[in-house]
Design an enzyme around this catalytic site. Structure first.
Site, PDB file in Angstrom:
ATOM      1  N   GLY B  46       4.839  23.981   7.253  1.00 27.42           N
ATOM      2  CA  GLY B  46       6.081  23.386   6.773  1.00 27.42           C
ATOM      3  C   GLY B  46       6.150  21.929   7.137  1.00 27.42           C
ATOM      4  N   GLU B  62       4.677  21.382   0.180  1.00 27.30           N
ATOM      5  CA  GLU B  62       4.055  21.845   1.421  1.00 27.30           C
ATOM      6  C   GLU B  62       3.028  22.934   1.123  1.00 27.30           C
ATOM      7  OE1 GLU B  62       4.327  20.694   4.408  1.00 27.30           O
ATOM      8  OE2 GLU B  62       5.987  19.298   4.114  1.00 27.30           O
ATOM      9  N   GLU B  66      -1.139  22.692   1.722  1.00 32.59           N
ATOM     10  CA  GLU B  66      -1.894  23.568   2.620  1.00 32.59           C
ATOM     11  C   GLU B  66      -2.924  24.417   1.879  1.00 32.59           C
ATOM     12  OE1 GLU B  66      -1.647  23.446   5.734  1.00 32.59           O
ATOM     13  OE2 GLU B  66       0.349  22.760   6.280  1.00 32.59           O
ATOM     14  N   GLU B 115      -6.153  23.963  12.220  1.00 36.39           N
ATOM     15  CA  GLU B 115      -6.745  25.175  11.678  1.00 36.39           C
ATOM     16  C   GLU B 115      -5.715  25.887  10.798  1.00 36.39           C
ATOM     17  OE1 GLU B 115      -9.122  28.992  13.584  1.00 36.39           O
ATOM     18  OE2 GLU B 115      -8.420  27.429  14.919  1.00 36.39           O
TER      19      GLU B 115
END
Lengths: 224, 224
Positions: B46, B62, B66, B115
């Site tokens: 987020g 977002e 990702e 990660e």
DNA sequence: ACAAAAGTGTTGAGAGTACACCCATGC
DNA sequence: GCATGGGTGTACTCTCAACACTTTTGT
């Protein structure tokens, strides 16, 4: 994304819709704005969230400022985050709704509004901001909730007749129910119990019921 | 209460939970934080809502930052507004969740995380902030939604067998279903149609199905 | 022929729906 | 005694849950 000051921040308001039943009609409490934008227009009561109070507290505070009602069933409805909702700038609004019975309520107008008034959900005035959309969504959610929960009792006094309860459902769904089936179903749920009788009417007195304690405590997974 | 600058404003973030099914397990995508607070802890991806984008857009941004996934079914879950959720200061978080099938996803770690990894919802790591609570709530809502809607198809590829579909339900509810009853019910809904057959397995080939177009368009009352 | 997953119906229980008349009271 | 709302039961339909065997393919 890790410093609070990296970006210009949107503002956050909470709006609170209070629903009740008056004269066999589903009403919502609205305020008339005294200042721009939408000066003179009706709107959902609300205000800015303060930095030292939770959203829920802010909603309860706004509610109590407008109506004196405290600790009522209050549910988060939705967060409205479109860019151009408010002519003053970027405002995100967290909408809450509450159910109340009129006996608990003493309405007062706060300093930012010139008037506070109950409106029928079926005859709303012209509204500022995107509040018509918020109200439409709230009605949808209210109906939806009533199908699978017992929030309806919040609209009624502590003791009520089955006719009262059925009337509340009929008003919210805007649809007649069968008396025998309604009673059969409600009683089979085991969530209400007898507590007295009505008096003084020119017809057979009705049994009064109240919700059992455990069903008055709304499950609220989020809290805490 | 009418000037945007009258009060110090809380910050607003959006968090996005992406669910999928991998190896017969319900997974959620989490990121490992590279910077304080909760440095080295796992958290829901987020970031801060920008002033020039809607909350929904921020969530989609977002998500795509990702995972590269775009235009996915994205639903607002809840807005978390407690005062002490974030050690950096007052942060309000609007949580969204998305369902995805793994074939669409190419995960990449953004600059703020070290990660990105799928975790079983039934074996979560220690999480920063109040993210354990947010995930628990999302799981509850996911189960709830599946009972009355057809969002499940988002977890599956375009063509799937009834066995696949049933497996998805069983994984999310963590409970076995009866094969005949499941098929009877799904087919009676009229929301899927046949489109081919599987090949090459050492057993009877299964019929493939796909959701009909009108059921792939999620009703979204709010948009617009 | 056998292993492995696909596919297929019936029955019983419970919930929901439709429907009409008698009851208790105040005036 | 009559007007008014309160209160009650039955029959039908439909949905949900439990339950086991046959079919089709690859090897």
């Amino acid at each position: 994304m890790d410093k609070l000051t990296d970006y210009k921040q949107p503002s956050v308001t909470v709006d609170v819709m209070i629903f009740t039943i008056i004269n066999s009609d589903l009403k919502v409490l609205l305020v008339k704005r005294k200042i721009p934008p939408f000066e003179g227009k009706w709107a959902i009561p609300g205000g800015f969230a303060r930095i030292d109070e939770s959203l829920e507290d802010a909603a309860q505070r706004e509610l109590s400022e407008e109506t004196n009602v405290k600790n009522i069933y209050l549910e988060q409805l939705y967060t409205f985050g479109e860019v151009n909702r408010d002519p003053r700038g970027r405002v995100i609004t967290v909408a809450y709704f509450a159910l109340a019975n009129l006996r608990d309520m003493q309405i007062k107008a706060s300093s930012d509004v010139s008037e506070v008034k109950w409106f029928s959900m079926y005859k709303l005035p012209e509204l500022g901001f995107d509040h018509a959309k918020i109200l439409a969504y709230a009605l949808q959610r209210l109906r939806y909730k009533l199908e699978y929960s017992t929030v309806c009792f919040q609209l009624l006094p502590k003791k009520f007749t089955l006719t009262d309860l059925q009337a509340a459902y009929e008003i919210i769904f805007n649809k007649k129910q069968d008396k025998r089936n309604f009673r059969k179903k409600i009683l089979s749920l085991g969530i209400i119990s007898e507590s007295g009788r009505t008096e003084g009417k020119a017809h057979r007195p009705a049994k009064l019921y109240s919700f059992t304690r455990k069903h008055m405590i709304m499950e609220n997974f989020i809290k805490g």
